[in-house]
Design an enzyme around this catalytic site. Structure first.
Site, PDB file in Angstrom:
ATOM      1  N   HIS A 139      -5.683 -14.324 -32.040  1.00 41.55           N
ATOM      2  CA  HIS A 139      -4.719 -14.080 -30.965  1.00 41.55           C
ATOM      3  C   HIS A 139      -3.623 -15.141 -30.999  1.00 41.55           C
ATOM      4  O   HIS A 139      -3.915 -16.330 -31.082  1.00 41.55           O
ATOM      5  CB  HIS A 139      -5.408 -14.118 -29.597  1.00 41.55           C
ATOM      6  CG  HIS A 139      -6.423 -13.027 -29.406  1.00 41.55           C
ATOM      7  ND1 HIS A 139      -7.633 -13.035 -30.051  1.00 41.55           N
ATOM      8  CD2 HIS A 139      -6.391 -11.905 -28.639  1.00 41.55           C
ATOM      9  CE1 HIS A 139      -8.316 -11.955 -29.693  1.00 41.55           C
ATOM     10  NE2 HIS A 139      -7.590 -11.256 -28.850  1.00 41.55           N
ATOM     11  N   LYS A 166      -9.354  -7.766 -36.105  1.00 38.52           N
ATOM     12  CA  LYS A 166      -8.566  -7.640 -34.872  1.00 38.52           C
ATOM     13  C   LYS A 166      -7.466  -8.707 -34.824  1.00 38.52           C
ATOM     14  O   LYS A 166      -7.708  -9.874 -35.129  1.00 38.52           O
ATOM     15  CB  LYS A 166      -9.471  -7.804 -33.640  1.00 38.52           C
ATOM     16  CG  LYS A 166      -8.715  -7.747 -32.314  1.00 38.52           C
ATOM     17  CD  LYS A 166      -9.647  -7.988 -31.132  1.00 38.52           C
ATOM     18  CE  LYS A 166      -8.859  -7.987 -29.813  1.00 38.52           C
ATOM     19  NZ  LYS A 166      -9.728  -8.305 -28.655  1.00 38.52           N
TER      20      LYS A 166
END
Length: 242
Positions: A139, A166
């Site tokens: 992230h 991800k």
């Protein structure tokens, strides 16, 4: 990949709802409500829990949550402050938590903040030896990196033994959103693994319901409280991508 008779490779992304309650009791209550509403994917954000520091309580709670989510895919996530979460990163503690989660056999996936570890591939390999499905995540709450950097980060996670790659980034312009979505689509066509990708914040909302364009198998919608910038109510999200 099928988990609990749920096809993870649908053309339309599955809607995942994060549970961000501060107590186990409230988390279990929320999970029951989500399961009753036929939510197919639930992420338990364990970093929000006050009881996180007790291994005994955590193990018990994971098994209770697993029983409730018997028909839903359950993801366990401990997001650290390095990547927008609630707990400080301590490599030793995080490895212990991840091992406890895997040994509990309670969760279908565990999320690993890949680049926070000194030897992330070893972390993933250890979890796979415990027969735990793994999501490798990264992230960036500051920016959307340059194209080659994005692709390099995705490829590095892909080279581990993980099951899903991800990545979530923060756009500063609409161009950031479109180029990120384009890169994610290209990557999803090259990898044989599932991907979860999104552009965060208000600018990036379009990416949350465009998984059929970017190749993302899961998108995240909120229930009462969001766990990341730009999340919208899960019911609204389900209607948009229906």
């Amino acid at each position: 990949m099928r988990i609990k008779n749920i096809d993870m490779e649908n053309f339309k992304p599955l809607v995942c709802v994060p549970i961000v309650d501060e107590s186990v009791d409230k988390s279990l209550k929320t999970a029951r409500a989500l399961v009753d509403d036929e939510v197919k994917v639930i992420e338990w954000r364990l970093d929000y829990l006050k009881e996180l520091s007790s291994p005994v309580l955590l193990d018990k709670a994971l098994k209770e949550m697993s029983a409730i989510c018997s028909s839903s895919v359950l993801i366990a996530t401990i997001r650290t402050d390095k990547e927008g979460g609630k707990v400080p990163f301590d490599e030793g503690k995080m490895k212990s938590y991840l091992s406890l989660i895997a040994k509990s056999k309670a969760c279908d996936f565990v999320d690993v903040e890949y680049f926070t570890y000194e030897n992330p591939r070893d972390v993933v390999s250890a979890l796979k030896r415990l027969e735990q499905n793994v999501i490798c995540s990264h992230h960036d709450f500051e920016e959307t990196p340059q194209d080659d950097t994005i692709f390099s980060l995705l490829e590095e996670m892909d080279c581990s033994e993980c099951d899903i790659v991800k990545m979530a980034v923060m756009p500063q312009t609409t161009t950031d959103v479109t180029r990120f979505m384009d890169i994610c689509n290209s990557f999803s066509l090259e990898t044989d693994k599932l991907t979860i990708t999104m552009s965060m914040g208000d600018l990036g909302k379009v990416s949350r319901f465009a998984g059929n364009v970017t190749g993302s198998c899961i998108t995240f919608g909120s229930f009462n409280e969001s766990s990341a910038p730009g999340q919208i109510d899960y019911k609204q999200l389900k209607e948009i991508i229906a």
